[in-house]
Scaffold this motif. Structure first.
Motif, PDB file in Angstrom:
ATOM      1  N   MET A 115       0.827  -1.204   0.000  1.00  0.00           N
ATOM      2  CA  MET A 115       0.000   0.000   0.000  1.00  0.00           C
ATOM      3  C   MET A 115       0.862   1.257   0.000  1.00  0.00           C
ATOM      4  O   MET A 115       0.547   2.223  -0.691  1.00  0.00           O
ATOM      5  CB  MET A 115      -0.951   0.018   1.199  1.00  0.00           C
ATOM      6  N   ASN A 116       1.962   1.258   0.744  1.00  0.00           N
ATOM      7  CA  ASN A 116       2.850   2.419   0.734  1.00  0.00           C
ATOM      8  C   ASN A 116       3.428   2.651  -0.655  1.00  0.00           C
ATOM      9  O   ASN A 116       3.519   3.795  -1.115  1.00  0.00           O
ATOM     10  CB  ASN A 116       3.982   2.250   1.754  1.00  0.00           C
ATOM     11  N   THR A 117       3.806   1.590  -1.321  1.00  0.00           N
ATOM     12  CA  THR A 117       4.339   1.714  -2.675  1.00  0.00           C
ATOM     13  C   THR A 117       3.259   2.205  -3.622  1.00  0.00           C
ATOM     14  O   THR A 117       3.479   3.123  -4.423  1.00  0.00           O
ATOM     15  CB  THR A 117       4.894   0.366  -3.161  1.00  0.00           C
ATOM     16  N   LEU A 118       2.086   1.616  -3.544  1.00  0.00           N
ATOM     17  CA  LEU A 118       0.980   1.972  -4.427  1.00  0.00           C
ATOM     18  C   LEU A 118       0.545   3.425  -4.223  1.00  0.00           C
ATOM     19  O   LEU A 118       0.330   4.164  -5.185  1.00  0.00           O
ATOM     20  CB  LEU A 118      -0.192   1.026  -4.186  1.00  0.00           C
ATOM     21  N   ILE A 119       0.455   3.854  -2.985  1.00  0.00           N
ATOM     22  CA  ILE A 119       0.039   5.224  -2.687  1.00  0.00           C
ATOM     23  C   ILE A 119       1.124   6.213  -3.099  1.00  0.00           C
ATOM     24  O   ILE A 119       0.840   7.364  -3.423  1.00  0.00           O
ATOM     25  CB  ILE A 119      -0.329   5.367  -1.188  1.00  0.00           C
ATOM     26  N   GLY A 120       2.357   5.756  -3.158  1.00  0.00           N
ATOM     27  CA  GLY A 120       3.460   6.622  -3.578  1.00  0.00           C
ATOM     28  C   GLY A 120       3.435   6.970  -5.053  1.00  0.00           C
ATOM     29  O   GLY A 120       4.071   7.930  -5.480  1.00  0.00           O
ATOM     30  N   TYR A 121       2.709   6.199  -5.856  1.00  0.00           N
ATOM     31  CA  TYR A 121       2.605   6.506  -7.284  1.00  0.00           C
ATOM     32  C   TYR A 121       1.699   7.714  -7.490  1.00  0.00           C
ATOM     33  O   TYR A 121       0.857   8.031  -6.660  1.00  0.00           O
ATOM     34  CB  TYR A 121       2.023   5.319  -8.060  1.00  0.00           C
ATOM     35  N   ASP A 122       1.837   8.347  -8.630  1.00  0.00           N
ATOM     36  CA  ASP A 122       1.032   9.505  -8.959  1.00  0.00           C
ATOM     37  C   ASP A 122      -0.278   9.050  -9.597  1.00  0.00           C
ATOM     38  O   ASP A 122      -0.521   9.280 -10.775  1.00  0.00           O
ATOM     39  CB  ASP A 122       1.815  10.422  -9.902  1.00  0.00           C
ATOM     40  N   LEU A 123      -1.102   8.375  -8.806  1.00  0.00           N
ATOM     41  CA  LEU A 123      -2.380   7.868  -9.291  1.00  0.00           C
ATOM     42  C   LEU A 123      -3.268   7.531  -8.115  1.00  0.00           C
ATOM     43  O   LEU A 123      -2.806   7.428  -6.984  1.00  0.00           O
ATOM     44  CB  LEU A 123      -2.182   6.625 -10.171  1.00  0.00           C
ATOM     45  N   VAL A 124      -4.539   7.392  -8.390  1.00  0.00           N
ATOM     46  CA  VAL A 124      -5.494   6.864  -7.412  1.00  0.00           C
ATOM     47  C   VAL A 124      -5.779   5.433  -7.854  1.00  0.00           C
ATOM     48  O   VAL A 124      -6.167   5.214  -9.002  1.00  0.00           O
ATOM     49  CB  VAL A 124      -6.785   7.705  -7.369  1.00  0.00           C
ATOM     50  N   PRO A 125      -5.568   4.448  -6.964  1.00  0.00           N
ATOM     51  CA  PRO A 125      -5.753   3.044  -7.379  1.00  0.00           C
ATOM     52  C   PRO A 125      -7.175   2.758  -7.846  1.00  0.00           C
ATOM     53  O   PRO A 125      -8.146   3.332  -7.359  1.00  0.00           O
ATOM     54  CB  PRO A 125      -5.441   2.252  -6.108  1.00  0.00           C
ATOM     55  N   GLU A 126      -7.272   1.849  -8.797  1.00  0.00           N
ATOM     56  CA  GLU A 126      -8.566   1.404  -9.312  1.00  0.00           C
ATOM     57  C   GLU A 126      -9.328   0.644  -8.220  1.00  0.00           C
ATOM     58  O   GLU A 126      -8.719   0.042  -7.332  1.00  0.00           O
ATOM     59  CB  GLU A 126      -8.368   0.480 -10.515  1.00  0.00           C
ATOM     60  N   PRO A 127     -10.672   0.624  -8.286  1.00  0.00           N
ATOM     61  CA  PRO A 127     -11.462  -0.086  -7.281  1.00  0.00           C
ATOM     62  C   PRO A 127     -11.096  -1.570  -7.144  1.00  0.00           C
ATOM     63  O   PRO A 127     -11.099  -2.101  -6.037  1.00  0.00           O
ATOM     64  CB  PRO A 127     -12.901   0.073  -7.767  1.00  0.00           C
ATOM     65  N   LYS A 128     -10.737  -2.239  -8.260  1.00  0.00           N
ATOM     66  CA  LYS A 128     -10.412  -3.667  -8.159  1.00  0.00           C
ATOM     67  C   LYS A 128      -9.138  -3.895  -7.358  1.00  0.00           C
ATOM     68  O   LYS A 128      -9.017  -4.901  -6.658  1.00  0.00           O
ATOM     69  CB  LYS A 128     -10.328  -4.320  -9.531  1.00  0.00           C
ATOM     70  N   ILE A 129      -8.188  -2.959  -7.412  1.00  0.00           N
ATOM     71  CA  ILE A 129      -6.975  -3.072  -6.593  1.00  0.00           C
ATOM     72  C   ILE A 129      -7.321  -2.854  -5.130  1.00  0.00           C
ATOM     73  O   ILE A 129      -6.876  -3.597  -4.251  1.00  0.00           O
ATOM     74  CB  ILE A 129      -5.911  -2.056  -7.055  1.00  0.00           C
ATOM     75  N   LEU A 130      -8.141  -1.841  -4.866  1.00  0.00           N
ATOM     76  CA  LEU A 130      -8.541  -1.553  -3.490  1.00  0.00           C
ATOM     77  C   LEU A 130      -9.361  -2.693  -2.909  1.00  0.00           C
ATOM     78  O   LEU A 130      -9.221  -3.028  -1.726  1.00  0.00           O
ATOM     79  CB  LEU A 130      -9.314  -0.240  -3.442  1.00  0.00           C
ATOM     80  N   GLU A 131     -10.203  -3.304  -3.728  1.00  0.00           N
ATOM     81  CA  GLU A 131     -10.981  -4.450  -3.260  1.00  0.00           C
ATOM     82  C   GLU A 131     -10.063  -5.587  -2.833  1.00  0.00           C
ATOM     83  O   GLU A 131     -10.256  -6.194  -1.776  1.00  0.00           O
ATOM     84  CB  GLU A 131     -11.927  -4.930  -4.357  1.00  0.00           C
ATOM     85  N   ALA A 132      -9.049  -5.876  -3.638  1.00  0.00           N
ATOM     86  CA  ALA A 132      -8.099  -6.941  -3.287  1.00  0.00           C
ATOM     87  C   ALA A 132      -7.355  -6.595  -1.999  1.00  0.00           C
ATOM     88  O   ALA A 132      -7.131  -7.464  -1.147  1.00  0.00           O
ATOM     89  CB  ALA A 132      -7.124  -7.175  -4.437  1.00  0.00           C
ATOM     90  N   ALA A 133      -6.983  -5.314  -1.829  1.00  0.00           N
ATOM     91  CA  ALA A 133      -6.283  -4.899  -0.614  1.00  0.00           C
ATOM     92  C   ALA A 133      -7.186  -5.013   0.610  1.00  0.00           C
ATOM     93  O   ALA A 133      -6.748  -5.462   1.676  1.00  0.00           O
ATOM     94  CB  ALA A 133      -5.776  -3.470  -0.778  1.00  0.00           C
ATOM     95  N   LEU A 134      -8.456  -4.622   0.468  1.00  0.00           N
ATOM     96  CA  LEU A 134      -9.390  -4.733   1.592  1.00  0.00           C
ATOM     97  C   LEU A 134      -9.663  -6.194   1.951  1.00  0.00           C
ATOM     98  O   LEU A 134      -9.798  -6.543   3.121  1.00  0.00           O
ATOM     99  CB  LEU A 134     -10.694  -4.002   1.265  1.00  0.00           C
ATOM    100  N   ARG A 135      -9.713  -7.063   0.962  1.00  0.00           N
ATOM    101  CA  ARG A 135      -9.881  -8.495   1.238  1.00  0.00           C
ATOM    102  C   ARG A 135      -8.652  -9.056   1.953  1.00  0.00           C
ATOM    103  O   ARG A 135      -8.763  -9.917   2.825  1.00  0.00           O
ATOM    104  CB  ARG A 135     -10.179  -9.263  -0.038  1.00  0.00           C
ATOM    105  N   ALA A 136      -7.481  -8.543   1.599  1.00  0.00           N
ATOM    106  CA  ALA A 136      -6.259  -8.963   2.302  1.00  0.00           C
ATOM    107  C   ALA A 136      -6.317  -8.502   3.763  1.00  0.00           C
ATOM    108  O   ALA A 136      -5.919  -9.255   4.666  1.00  0.00           O
ATOM    109  CB  ALA A 136      -5.024  -8.394   1.608  1.00  0.00           C
ATOM    110  N   CYS A 137      -6.835  -7.298   3.997  1.00  0.00           N
ATOM    111  CA  CYS A 137      -7.010  -6.818   5.375  1.00  0.00           C
ATOM    112  C   CYS A 137      -7.936  -7.745   6.151  1.00  0.00           C
ATOM    113  O   CYS A 137      -7.688  -8.063   7.315  1.00  0.00           O
ATOM    114  CB  CYS A 137      -7.580  -5.406   5.384  1.00  0.00           C
ATOM    115  N   ARG A 138      -9.003  -8.195   5.496  1.00  0.00           N
ATOM    116  CA  ARG A 138      -9.954  -9.091   6.160  1.00  0.00           C
ATOM    117  C   ARG A 138      -9.317 -10.441   6.480  1.00  0.00           C
ATOM    118  O   ARG A 138      -9.516 -10.981   7.560  1.00  0.00           O
ATOM    119  CB  ARG A 138     -11.190  -9.265   5.274  1.00  0.00           C
TER     120      ARG A 138
END
Length: 141
Positions: A67-90
């Protein structure tokens, strides 16, 4: 020309009595890799991050690092990436990381007021399924 952090940087040099010194630099808006590989398309980028967060054996450190690497890019992540990250949190039972992800995405959206509501709208079924409330629903905004 140097490659720093995935971006090609061109330097302008000026001559002085003591030799050459760097006067200014201009980063290019292009993803380049030091190994000379091909440029990555948006679909390949998204697939790489979804695969990263969908790893069955991902641990909390890898989740935070990703997430730190992804947020460091000059972009807002797509919903499918965020969904995968939230599932990893779960899978890790880490609600705090899920909140940090949502807060980081809201911050990355910056002055563009339509991006964050769109992301929450797209993530709503996943948030409901996983039992994750948004920071706004918890009064943390």
């Amino acid at each position: 020309m140097r490659n720093w952090g995935g971006s090609v940087v061109h330097f302008n040099w000026r001559h002085t009595v003591y030799g050459y010194v760097q006067s200014c630099y201009t980063p290019l808006a292009q993803r380049c890799y030091s190994h000379g590989g091909k440029l990555e398309s948006d679909e390949e980028f998204d697939a790489r991050w979804v695969t990263y967060f969908n790893k069955a054996d991902i641990d909390a450190w890898e989740l935070r690092k990703g997430m730190n690497t992804l947020i460091g890019y000059d972009l807002v992540p797509e919903p499918k990436i965020l969904e995968a990250a939230l599932r990893a949190c779960r899978r890790l039972d880490d609600l705090a990381s899920a909140m940090r992800i949502l807060e980081a995405v809201k911050d990355k959206s910056g002055p563009h007021k339509k991006i964050y509501p769109y992301l929450i709208q797209e993530l709503r079924p996943t948030l409901d399924e996983l039992g994750i409330s948004t920071p706004e629903e918890l009064g943390m905004d």
